[in-house]
Design an enzyme around this catalytic site. Structure first.
Site, PDB file in Angstrom:
ATOM      1  N   ASN A  38     -16.353-116.720 -33.872  1.00 18.67           N
ATOM      2  CA  ASN A  38     -16.799-116.994 -35.242  1.00 18.67           C
ATOM      3  C   ASN A  38     -17.732-115.911 -35.771  1.00 18.67           C
ATOM      4  O   ASN A  38     -18.394-116.091 -36.794  1.00 18.67           O
ATOM      5  CB  ASN A  38     -17.522-118.340 -35.305  1.00 18.67           C
ATOM      6  CG  ASN A  38     -16.650-119.471 -34.814  1.00 18.67           C
ATOM      7  OD1 ASN A  38     -15.500-119.600 -35.234  1.00 18.67           O
ATOM      8  ND2 ASN A  38     -17.174-120.280 -33.909  1.00 18.67           N
ATOM      9  N   HIS A  88     -17.523-132.302 -39.039  1.00 18.93           N
ATOM     10  CA  HIS A  88     -17.823-131.878 -37.669  1.00 18.93           C
ATOM     11  C   HIS A  88     -18.406-132.992 -36.794  1.00 18.93           C
ATOM     12  O   HIS A  88     -19.111-133.885 -37.285  1.00 18.93           O
ATOM     13  CB  HIS A  88     -18.831-130.729 -37.745  1.00 18.93           C
ATOM     14  CG  HIS A  88     -19.004-129.965 -36.476  1.00 18.93           C
ATOM     15  ND1 HIS A  88     -20.064-130.163 -35.630  1.00 18.93           N
ATOM     16  CD2 HIS A  88     -18.238-128.994 -35.912  1.00 18.93           C
ATOM     17  CE1 HIS A  88     -19.957-129.327 -34.608  1.00 18.93           C
ATOM     18  NE2 HIS A  88     -18.863-128.611 -34.752  1.00 18.93           N
ATOM     19  N   GLU A 110     -17.848-130.249 -45.709  1.00 14.65           N
ATOM     20  CA  GLU A 110     -18.133-128.893 -45.232  1.00 14.65           C
ATOM     21  C   GLU A 110     -17.713-127.911 -46.314  1.00 14.65           C
ATOM     22  O   GLU A 110     -16.786-128.188 -47.061  1.00 14.65           O
ATOM     23  CB  GLU A 110     -17.348-128.612 -43.935  1.00 14.65           C
ATOM     24  CG  GLU A 110     -17.804-129.484 -42.805  1.00 14.65           C
ATOM     25  CD  GLU A 110     -17.064-129.244 -41.480  1.00 14.65           C
ATOM     26  OE1 GLU A 110     -16.346-128.228 -41.350  1.00 14.65           O
ATOM     27  OE2 GLU A 110     -17.222-130.076 -40.579  1.00 14.65           O
ATOM     28  N   SER A 166     -13.966-126.052 -40.254  1.00 12.80           N
ATOM     29  CA  SER A 166     -13.965-125.188 -39.077  1.00 12.80           C
ATOM     30  C   SER A 166     -12.586-125.013 -38.450  1.00 12.80           C
ATOM     31  O   SER A 166     -12.288-123.957 -37.910  1.00 12.80           O
ATOM     32  CB  SER A 166     -14.944-125.721 -38.045  1.00 12.80           C
ATOM     33  OG  SER A 166     -14.680-127.072 -37.754  1.00 12.80           O
ATOM     34  N   ASP A 207     -22.181-129.156 -45.006  1.00 12.80           N
ATOM     35  CA  ASP A 207     -22.302-128.382 -43.770  1.00 12.80           C
ATOM     36  C   ASP A 207     -21.683-127.006 -44.053  1.00 12.80           C
ATOM     37  O   ASP A 207     -20.473-126.879 -44.226  1.00 12.80           O
ATOM     38  CB  ASP A 207     -21.558-129.114 -42.649  1.00 12.80           C
ATOM     39  CG  ASP A 207     -21.605-128.347 -41.322  1.00 12.80           C
ATOM     40  OD1 ASP A 207     -22.041-127.183 -41.306  1.00 12.80           O
ATOM     41  OD2 ASP A 207     -21.186-128.932 -40.305  1.00 12.80           O
ATOM     42  N   HIS A 234     -19.567-122.441 -41.648  1.00 16.44           N
ATOM     43  CA  HIS A 234     -18.599-121.338 -41.725  1.00 16.44           C
ATOM     44  C   HIS A 234     -18.559-120.678 -43.096  1.00 16.44           C
ATOM     45  O   HIS A 234     -17.776-119.750 -43.315  1.00 16.44           O
ATOM     46  CB  HIS A 234     -17.194-121.837 -41.370  1.00 16.44           C
ATOM     47  CG  HIS A 234     -17.086-122.304 -39.956  1.00 16.44           C
ATOM     48  ND1 HIS A 234     -16.856-121.454 -38.916  1.00 16.44           N
ATOM     49  CD2 HIS A 234     -17.240-123.534 -39.424  1.00 16.44           C
ATOM     50  CE1 HIS A 234     -16.840-122.137 -37.789  1.00 16.44           C
ATOM     51  NE2 HIS A 234     -17.072-123.410 -38.071  1.00 16.44           N
ATOM     52  N   LYS A 285     -22.642-118.346 -36.480  1.00 11.88           N
ATOM     53  CA  LYS A 285     -21.288-117.933 -36.887  1.00 11.88           C
ATOM     54  C   LYS A 285     -21.412-116.557 -37.554  1.00 11.88           C
ATOM     55  O   LYS A 285     -21.666-115.593 -36.872  1.00 11.88           O
ATOM     56  CB  LYS A 285     -20.690-119.017 -37.784  1.00 11.88           C
ATOM     57  CG  LYS A 285     -20.838-120.449 -37.195  1.00 11.88           C
ATOM     58  CD  LYS A 285     -19.641-120.930 -36.427  1.00 11.88           C
ATOM     59  CE  LYS A 285     -19.892-122.023 -35.414  1.00 11.88           C
ATOM     60  NZ  LYS A 285     -19.966-123.403 -35.898  1.00 11.88           N
TER      61      LYS A 285
HETATM   62  C1  LIG Z   1     -20.337-124.712 -35.129  1.00 15.43           C
HETATM   63  C2  LIG Z   1     -20.523-125.810 -36.100  1.00 15.43           C
HETATM   64  C3  LIG Z   1     -21.675-126.590 -36.116  1.00 15.43           C
HETATM   65  C4  LIG Z   1     -22.709-126.488 -35.045  1.00 15.43           C
HETATM   66  O1  LIG Z   1     -23.455-125.313 -35.154  1.00 15.43           O
HETATM   67  P1  LIG Z   1     -24.074-124.674 -33.823  1.00 15.43           P
HETATM   68  O2  LIG Z   1     -25.131-123.780 -34.341  1.00 15.43           O
HETATM   69  O3  LIG Z   1     -22.950-123.973 -33.155  1.00 15.43           O
HETATM   70  O4  LIG Z   1     -24.615-125.797 -32.997  1.00 15.43           O
HETATM   71  C5  LIG Z   1     -21.814-127.523 -37.118  1.00 15.43           C
HETATM   72  N1  LIG Z   1     -20.866-127.702 -38.036  1.00 15.43           N
HETATM   73  C6  LIG Z   1     -19.725-126.987 -38.045  1.00 15.43           C
HETATM   74  C7  LIG Z   1     -18.710-127.239 -39.097  1.00 15.43           C
HETATM   75  C8  LIG Z   1     -19.514-126.030 -37.063  1.00 15.43           C
HETATM   76  O5  LIG Z   1     -18.375-125.358 -37.031  1.00 15.43           O
END
Ligand SMILES: *Cc1c(COP(=O)(O)O)cnc(C)c1O
Length: 375
Positions: free
Chosen positions: A39, A125, A165, A169, A194, A197, A227
């Site tokens: 990522n 997520h 989101e 993801s 969220d 990404h 990411k």
């Molecule tokens: C990777 C991810 C997370 C978690 O983030 P980390 O910093 O890796 O713990 C949360 N939400 C989504 C959509 C993700 O892809």
């Protein structure tokens, strides 16, 4: 435990050698691979800028914060990172966590309780889902990115919040943030996004199909640093009032050692890098080139404009075969299986980075085409 083992459901961790191989390669069992499953979309994790920043940050602030934020773990390094994140997104206040998982989890279980109801996209997520479960809130889910279904639920339930989101993801597609936000405002519901990404990616894509998340189209935003920013940690962004509430009540924040100040400094420098560098065009070029090559080979990509490009294979056995054929050719592509994605939609999750060359993409698409036509 024994049953999972018997059913072949245990997962293995592979030890990859990444020493001095640059941003998108690694070695495994003596063989080199081009990495199409990271990522690290901007290649920042291996950049000279961030490596220097980590050294500088450690020299200035030390490697550990030494305590939780409410004791003595909150330093000027953290404060300044919160400040640039607020500037970048337009939110009033921010709160740092050591990971996105922890930020999401804490946010959900601290904000909501079992007297309340929230509405969420079907594909949010695991960290959000777990937090919502812990909160005991009544959770209603709408079909993925289905604005009409979401609107109907928002009207019916007048939920406390709607959760989605910015970039999904596993699918790489984007939520209709502006339209959802409009619906939420009418119902006086919060929109929580969220942005794991999306941050530093959507702005670069600058497309009419995708809107970046910020204070103009959501109430609360979770940005993660692992990411596109190429480091680690996360932040919840929102109004001062909500952040104050979280500082006083989020147990994951209160009872955990603060993010290391060196890491806060690296994330800060990563945000500045994104603001000052002209990488947008290069990122769009990589994505467009990949999509064009796939089109020429008649590969059926999902509808994504982001660096996350899924290729749905369907059945697990075929997915494994295709992934293995790619590996034989030195190409590492994530094979995503249920339950991470719905049954029957096992897929390759191809992720692109600024530093993938045309030759590497040609090699991937050519090999994909061969692997798929042999089935
Ligand atoms: C990777 C991810 C997370 C978690 O983030 P980390 O910093 O890796 O713990 C949360 N939400 C989504 C959509 C993700 O892809």
């Amino acid at each position: 435990m024994q049953r999972a083992e018997d059913a072949g459901l245990l997962r293995v961790r592979r030890v990859l050698s990444v020493d001095q191989l640059g941003s998108n390669q690694f070695e495994f069992n003596g063989k080199q691979y081009i990495n199409f499953s990271s990522n690290d979309y901007l290649g920042l994790s291996q950049s000279a800028t961030l490596i220097e920043a980590l050294i500088d940050g450690a020299k200035r602030y030390g490697t550990g914060s030494g305590a939780s934020p409410l004791v003595t773990g909150y330093s000027n390094a953290h404060h300044q990172l919160e400040h640039v994140l607020c500037q970048a997104t337009g939110h009033e206040a921010a709160l740092l966590f050591c990971s996105g998982f922890s930020a999401n989890n804490a946010l959900m279980k601290t904000l909501f309780d079992k007297q309340e109801l929230v509405v969420a996209d079907k594909l949010i997520h695991a960290s959000l889902i777990d937090g919502l479960r812990d909160s005991g809130v009544n959770l209603k889910r709408f079909a993925h990115n289905d604005l009409a279904a979401a609107s109907e639920m928002i009207c019916t339930y007048q939920p406390q919040a709607v959760i989605t989101e910015s970039v999904f993801s596993m699918d790489g597609d984007c939520a209709p943030l502006n339209a959802l936000y409009h619906q939420c405002q009418q119902a006086q519901s919060w929109l929580i996004v969220d942005d794991a990404h999306g941050f530093a990616v959507l702005e670069a894509l600058g497309s009419t199909q995708a809107t970046k998340a910020d204070a103009t189209n959501c109430d609360l935003q979770v940005v993660t640093f692992g990411k596109a920013l190429g480091c680690q940690g996360a932040a919840i962004l929102g109004t001062q009032k909500v952040i104050n509430f979280l500082v006083a009540n989020a147990r994951d924040y209160i009872y955990s050692t603060a993010l290391s100040p060196a890491n806060a400094y690296v994330a800060h420098q990563a945000v500045l890098w994104c603001q000052q560098s002209q990488y947008a065009e290069q990122l769009v070029d990589v994505i467009d080139y990949f999509k064009l090559c796939c089109q020429q080979k008649q590969l059926n990509l999902a509808d994504s404009i982001t660096p996350i490009q899924p290729l749905i294979i369907g059945e697990l056995a075929e997915l494994e075969q295709v992934a293995n054929q790619l590996r034989e050719k030195g190409l590492w592509v994530g094979a995503i299986r249920p339950p991470t994605v719905p049954k029957g939609s096992a897929r390759l999750r191809i992720t692109l980075s600024l530093h993938h060359s045309k030759a590497q993409i040609d090699h991937l698409v050519e090999s994909l085409s061969q692997a798929l036509s042999s089935h």
